[in-house]
Design a protein around this motif. Structure first.
Motif, PDB file in Angstrom:
ATOM      1  N   ILE A   1      74.868 -18.259  93.509  1.00 49.76           N
ATOM      2  CA  ILE A   1      74.677 -17.590  94.803  1.00 49.76           C
ATOM      3  C   ILE A   1      75.504 -18.289  95.881  1.00 49.76           C
ATOM      4  O   ILE A   1      76.139 -17.641  96.722  1.00 49.76           O
ATOM      5  CB  ILE A   1      73.173 -17.574  95.172  1.00 49.76           C
ATOM      6  CG1 ILE A   1      72.428 -16.586  94.275  1.00 49.76           C
ATOM      7  CG2 ILE A   1      72.969 -17.220  96.646  1.00 49.76           C
ATOM      8  CD1 ILE A   1      70.916 -16.668  94.391  1.00 49.76           C
ATOM      9  N   THR A   2      75.504 -19.607  95.830  1.00 50.23           N
ATOM     10  CA  THR A   2      76.282 -20.391  96.805  1.00 50.23           C
ATOM     11  C   THR A   2      77.777 -20.104  96.664  1.00 50.23           C
ATOM     12  O   THR A   2      78.468 -19.856  97.657  1.00 50.23           O
ATOM     13  CB  THR A   2      76.029 -21.892  96.605  1.00 50.23           C
ATOM     14  OG1 THR A   2      74.628 -22.145  96.671  1.00 50.23           O
ATOM     15  CG2 THR A   2      76.747 -22.715  97.662  1.00 50.23           C
ATOM     16  N   ALA A   3      78.274 -20.140  95.425  1.00 45.70           N
ATOM     17  CA  ALA A   3      79.698 -19.893  95.193  1.00 45.70           C
ATOM     18  C   ALA A   3      80.090 -18.471  95.586  1.00 45.70           C
ATOM     19  O   ALA A   3      81.203 -18.238  96.067  1.00 45.70           O
ATOM     20  CB  ALA A   3      80.029 -20.148  93.724  1.00 45.70           C
ATOM     21  N   ILE A   4      79.174 -17.526  95.400  1.00 41.42           N
ATOM     22  CA  ILE A   4      79.466 -16.120  95.713  1.00 41.42           C
ATOM     23  C   ILE A   4      79.513 -15.898  97.223  1.00 41.42           C
ATOM     24  O   ILE A   4      80.530 -15.446  97.766  1.00 41.42           O
ATOM     25  CB  ILE A   4      78.420 -15.195  95.062  1.00 41.42           C
ATOM     26  CG1 ILE A   4      78.576 -15.213  93.535  1.00 41.42           C
ATOM     27  CG2 ILE A   4      78.554 -13.762  95.593  1.00 41.42           C
ATOM     28  CD1 ILE A   4      77.403 -14.615  92.791  1.00 41.42           C
TER      29      ILE A   4
ATOM     30  N   ILE B   1      66.881 -25.227 102.524  1.00 42.73           N
ATOM     31  CA  ILE B   1      67.467 -24.014 103.102  1.00 42.73           C
ATOM     32  C   ILE B   1      67.580 -24.144 104.622  1.00 42.73           C
ATOM     33  O   ILE B   1      68.606 -23.803 105.220  1.00 42.73           O
ATOM     34  CB  ILE B   1      66.626 -22.777 102.714  1.00 42.73           C
ATOM     35  CG1 ILE B   1      66.737 -22.527 101.204  1.00 42.73           C
ATOM     36  CG2 ILE B   1      67.066 -21.547 103.497  1.00 42.73           C
ATOM     37  CD1 ILE B   1      65.779 -21.481 100.685  1.00 42.73           C
ATOM     38  N   THR B   2      66.524 -24.677 105.237  1.00 41.08           N
ATOM     39  CA  THR B   2      66.542 -24.887 106.693  1.00 41.08           C
ATOM     40  C   THR B   2      67.642 -25.863 107.086  1.00 41.08           C
ATOM     41  O   THR B   2      68.396 -25.624 108.038  1.00 41.08           O
ATOM     42  CB  THR B   2      65.177 -25.422 107.171  1.00 41.08           C
ATOM     43  OG1 THR B   2      64.145 -24.525 106.758  1.00 41.08           O
ATOM     44  CG2 THR B   2      65.154 -25.564 108.683  1.00 41.08           C
ATOM     45  N   ALA B   3      67.755 -26.964 106.347  1.00 39.31           N
ATOM     46  CA  ALA B   3      68.797 -27.964 106.635  1.00 39.31           C
ATOM     47  C   ALA B   3      70.187 -27.382 106.451  1.00 39.31           C
ATOM     48  O   ALA B   3      71.105 -27.688 107.227  1.00 39.31           O
ATOM     49  CB  ALA B   3      68.606 -29.183 105.730  1.00 39.31           C
TER      50      ALA B   3
ATOM     51  N   ILE C   1      70.400 -10.273  92.968  1.00 40.04           N
ATOM     52  CA  ILE C   1      70.825 -10.861  94.236  1.00 40.04           C
ATOM     53  C   ILE C   1      69.649 -10.803  95.210  1.00 40.04           C
ATOM     54  O   ILE C   1      69.139  -9.731  95.504  1.00 40.04           O
ATOM     55  CB  ILE C   1      72.032 -10.095  94.832  1.00 40.04           C
ATOM     56  CG1 ILE C   1      73.220 -10.155  93.869  1.00 40.04           C
ATOM     57  CG2 ILE C   1      72.413 -10.668  96.189  1.00 40.04           C
ATOM     58  CD1 ILE C   1      73.728 -11.545  93.578  1.00 40.04           C
ATOM     59  N   PRO C   2      69.200 -11.954  95.703  1.00 45.72           N
ATOM     60  CA  PRO C   2      68.027 -11.955  96.595  1.00 45.72           C
ATOM     61  C   PRO C   2      68.353 -11.356  97.959  1.00 45.72           C
ATOM     62  O   PRO C   2      69.506 -11.320  98.385  1.00 45.72           O
ATOM     63  CB  PRO C   2      67.694 -13.446  96.714  1.00 45.72           C
ATOM     64  CG  PRO C   2      68.993 -14.142  96.487  1.00 45.72           C
ATOM     65  CD  PRO C   2      69.752 -13.301  95.495  1.00 45.72           C
ATOM     66  N   MET C   3      67.330 -10.900  98.622  1.00 46.19           N
ATOM     67  CA  MET C   3      67.488 -10.421  99.994  1.00 46.19           C
ATOM     68  C   MET C   3      67.534 -11.630 100.935  1.00 46.19           C
ATOM     69  O   MET C   3      66.881 -12.649 100.688  1.00 46.19           O
ATOM     70  CB  MET C   3      66.316  -9.515 100.379  1.00 46.19           C
ATOM     71  CG  MET C   3      66.259  -8.217  99.591  1.00 46.19           C
ATOM     72  SD  MET C   3      67.730  -7.179  99.878  1.00 46.19           S
ATOM     73  CE  MET C   3      67.493  -6.734 101.608  1.00 46.19           C
ATOM     74  N   PRO C   4      68.305 -11.525 102.008  1.00 46.94           N
ATOM     75  CA  PRO C   4      68.356 -12.654 102.945  1.00 46.94           C
ATOM     76  C   PRO C   4      67.010 -12.879 103.622  1.00 46.94           C
ATOM     77  O   PRO C   4      66.351 -11.928 104.049  1.00 46.94           O
ATOM     78  CB  PRO C   4      69.426 -12.223 103.961  1.00 46.94           C
ATOM     79  CG  PRO C   4      69.511 -10.735 103.841  1.00 46.94           C
ATOM     80  CD  PRO C   4      69.185 -10.416 102.419  1.00 46.94           C
ATOM     81  N   VAL C   5      66.602 -14.130 103.683  1.00 47.45           N
ATOM     82  CA  VAL C   5      65.326 -14.497 104.286  1.00 47.45           C
ATOM     83  C   VAL C   5      65.545 -15.669 105.240  1.00 47.45           C
ATOM     84  O   VAL C   5      66.165 -16.668 104.869  1.00 47.45           O
ATOM     85  CB  VAL C   5      64.279 -14.891 103.213  1.00 47.45           C
ATOM     86  CG1 VAL C   5      62.981 -15.340 103.878  1.00 47.45           C
ATOM     87  CG2 VAL C   5      64.026 -13.743 102.266  1.00 47.45           C
TER      88      VAL C   5
ATOM     89  N   GLY D   1      72.457 -20.277 102.933  1.00 42.37           N
ATOM     90  CA  GLY D   1      71.059 -20.622 103.161  1.00 42.37           C
ATOM     91  C   GLY D   1      70.169 -19.399 103.271  1.00 42.37           C
ATOM     92  O   GLY D   1      69.064 -19.365 102.723  1.00 42.37           O
ATOM     93  N   LEU D   2      70.640 -18.369 103.961  1.00 39.17           N
ATOM     94  CA  LEU D   2      69.843 -17.146 104.129  1.00 39.17           C
ATOM     95  C   LEU D   2      69.571 -16.467 102.786  1.00 39.17           C
ATOM     96  O   LEU D   2      68.523 -15.835 102.599  1.00 39.17           O
ATOM     97  CB  LEU D   2      70.564 -16.174 105.074  1.00 39.17           C
ATOM     98  CG  LEU D   2      70.653 -16.604 106.546  1.00 39.17           C
ATOM     99  CD1 LEU D   2      71.511 -15.629 107.335  1.00 39.17           C
ATOM    100  CD2 LEU D   2      69.258 -16.706 107.164  1.00 39.17           C
ATOM    101  N   PHE D   3      70.507 -16.581 101.852  1.00 40.97           N
ATOM    102  CA  PHE D   3      70.328 -15.964 100.529  1.00 40.97           C
ATOM    103  C   PHE D   3      69.722 -16.940  99.510  1.00 40.97           C
ATOM    104  O   PHE D   3      69.700 -16.654  98.315  1.00 40.97           O
ATOM    105  CB  PHE D   3      71.658 -15.432 100.005  1.00 40.97           C
ATOM    106  CG  PHE D   3      72.058 -14.116 100.627  1.00 40.97           C
ATOM    107  CD1 PHE D   3      71.635 -12.912 100.070  1.00 40.97           C
ATOM    108  CD2 PHE D   3      72.824 -14.078 101.784  1.00 40.97           C
ATOM    109  CE1 PHE D   3      71.993 -11.694 100.641  1.00 40.97           C
ATOM    110  CE2 PHE D   3      73.183 -12.870 102.362  1.00 40.97           C
ATOM    111  CZ  PHE D   3      72.760 -11.672 101.799  1.00 40.97           C
TER     112      PHE D   3
END
Length: 556
Positions: free
Chosen positions: A53-56, A96-98, A231-235, A294-296
């Protein structure tokens, strides 16, 4: 601040032929990034899909909006220790917050044009912390490479090795054999084929051996029961003032490392393609990439030097290759993620062991051991602080020592010369000085006049001969002056008034003159006592002394 992609499109730099090369290069880089992204995610303490997910997402944003033509963004080995520590202390939500906070910091750094500050970080510090990170990354792979049975590996370096040594009796021989085979494949495969990465071949061979030989080797599926290909939704994570305060230091660590590594990677890429990156635009892109990651639910990302170099070597010349790399990884994740359960953990450890070796820069480290002692000290302190403590402590200590050493070196190069004793003048001026009978003193400042030299400056000037009636201060070679030096000049003015010595200043350069004017010293000294040349000042001094003599003889 315009992304390189937009500049290239506007300048019509991307031809059809180059577009095809970029697409092919992007696919090859995606194949290289696939095992690395999975391995780095697991070593960081998160599930494998987080690395992809990060690389994408981060990889696409960094290429799309970045200031480099060929930069490839994604998770890197430098972040493993930092991420692992954050997760242990604050959990996944804290990471994720950091990451999002770090992204915001990077965007602000780019907008404030901090990108050029990388040139002020010496090689001893970058090599020191890079080599230190390589050692710490390698230390995280021991458990999986040897198949040790340890429930929870300590995050700190020394306790980690103590745990390994005390549990070495749980070694799994089949895990070690597969790991060694993977290392040998990665090392020697380039002699067979340089296009297909050896890490992918090692992954495939290890997976097939463990599966069909039914070897007792731990796989991704054994450790992570569920692997999601969706693929997760952004949170947006929940944030509060207390959370932000707690995570500010980790976020700053991520931002500093992401900024440094991405800009170093961009500099390397510039040398390979003969281009110049926009460092500030790159920082903004890195920041936005980390925010989106981070959002994903991804992990921190930065420019990856090895993948960027692979991109260039395979013909990539525009940001399109990086975008294709991200899209290719997305397709692979959607189609093949369930198969990832079969990958042995030891094969991932082998891949990261080679990554550690490659990023260690041991040849450069070895050559720096012959550097001056002060540089060697900075190198070793940065190196050991990175291993024992963390990156921020290492860079902080390294920069503080570097600044003090730099100031010491500069102060040693600044000299306060007594030109009368040195007799550097022509015969006419020497004749005037002799006629003054030692009542004219001429001092020249060679180098910047700053706080590091102030005490020597005061001692030298205050030691003028008691018979001195005119003190000439030549600032020909002093191109910079600071507040401490201005304070010293005030003391010299007071000293001269107290002892009835006339003070003349010559050859005042642009920056010192500006500071003298702004801080009111020029008014105290008097414009009539500031001259262009020493000769003119000496002539005025000689005339002044003659007038005093004539006056005194008339009085007597």
């Amino acid at each position: 601040m315009i992304p390189k992609l937009f500049k290239m499109i506007k300048g019509k730099e991307i031809t059809k032929q180059q577009l095809l090369k970029d697409i092919i290069s992007g696919i090859i880089v995606a194949i290289i990034a696939l095992p690395l992204s999975i391995a780095l995610a697991i070593s960081s303490g998160v599930s494998p899909e987080k690395g992809l997910i990060t690389a994408i997402f981060a990889g696409f944003i960094i290429s799309f909006l970045g200031g480099s033509k060929v930069q490839i963004g994604g998770p890197t080995g430098a972040f493993v220790i930092i991420i692992y520590s954050i997760i242990q202390q604050y959990g996944l939500n804290g990471l994720i917050t950091a990451s999002i906070m770090a992204g915001i910091i990077l965007v602000v750094m780019g907008l404030l044009k901090f990108g050029s500050l990388i040139k002020y970080i010496p090689q001893t510090i970058t090599v020191g912390f890079t080599s230190g990170i390589a050692i710490t990354l390698l230390s995280t792979q021991i458990k999986d490479f040897f198949g040790l049975k340890i429930d929870k590996v300590p995050a700190e370096f020394i306790p980690k090795w103590q745990s390994y040594i005390s549990n070495m009796n749980t070694l799994n021989i089949w895990t070690l054999v597969i790991g060694i085979i993977c290392v040998l494949i990665i090392v020697f495969w380039p002699k067979v084929n340089k296009t297909i990465p050896g890490s992918l071949i090692a992954l495939i061979v290890a997976t097939l051996m463990v599966k069909f030989l039914n070897l007792p080797v731990e796989t991704i599926g054994d450790r992570f029961q569920e692997l999601s290909s969706a693929i997760p939704m952004p949170v947006m994570p929940s944030m509060s003032i207390s959370t932000i305060n707690q995570l500010f230091a980790p976020a700053m660590t991520i931002a500093i490392l992401a900024g440094l590594e991405s800009l170093l990677s961009a500099v390397v890429a510039d040398g390979m393609i003969g281009d110049t990156h926009d460092s500030n635009m790159e920082l903004v892109a890195q920041g936005l990439g980390n925010i989106v990651s981070g959002l994903f639910g991804g992990i921190p990302a930065t420019g990856a030097i090895a993948r960027t170099a692979a991109n260039v070597k395979n013909g990539g010349k525009s940001p399109i290759s990086g975008m294709v790399h991200a899209i290719t990884l997305l397709i692979i994740m959607l189609a093949l993620m369930p198969i990832a359960k079969l990958i042995p953990m030891t094969s991932l450890a082998a891949i990261l062991a080679i990554v550690s070796y490659n990023m260690s820069e041991w040849r450069t480290f070895k050559s720096l051991l012959k550097a001056p002692k002060s540089d060697l000290f900075v190198l070793l302190v940065t190196f050991f602080c990175t291993i024992i403590f963390d990156l921020v402590v290492a860079i902080g200590f390294g920069m503080i020592m570097t600044m003090f050493l730099f100031m010491k070196r500069v102060s040693e190069t600044t000299a306060i010369r007594d030109l009368v004793d040195e007799e550097v003048f022509d015969d006419d001026v020497l004749d005037m000085l002799k006629k003054s009978d030692g009542k004219i003193s001429v001092y020249q400042v060679d180098g910047p006049l700053f706080f590091g030299i102030v005490q020597d400056f005061l001692i030298k000037v205050n030691s003028v001969k008691p018979s001195t009636e005119v003190l000439i201060l030549d600032m020909r070679h002093s191109y910079a002056i600071d507040a401490s030096a201005i304070n010293a000049l005030k003391k010299i003015v007071d000293y001269c008034k107290k002892h009835k010595i006339k003070l003349l200043i010559t050859h005042v350069q642009k920056q010192p003159m500006h500071v003298l004017g702004n801080m009111g010293i020029a008014d105290i000294i008097g414009d009539e006592n500031i001259y262009e040349t020493k000769r003119e000042a000496i002539e005025i001094a000689s005339s002044y002394i003659s007038k005093i003599r004539n006056f005194m003889s008339g009085v007597s």
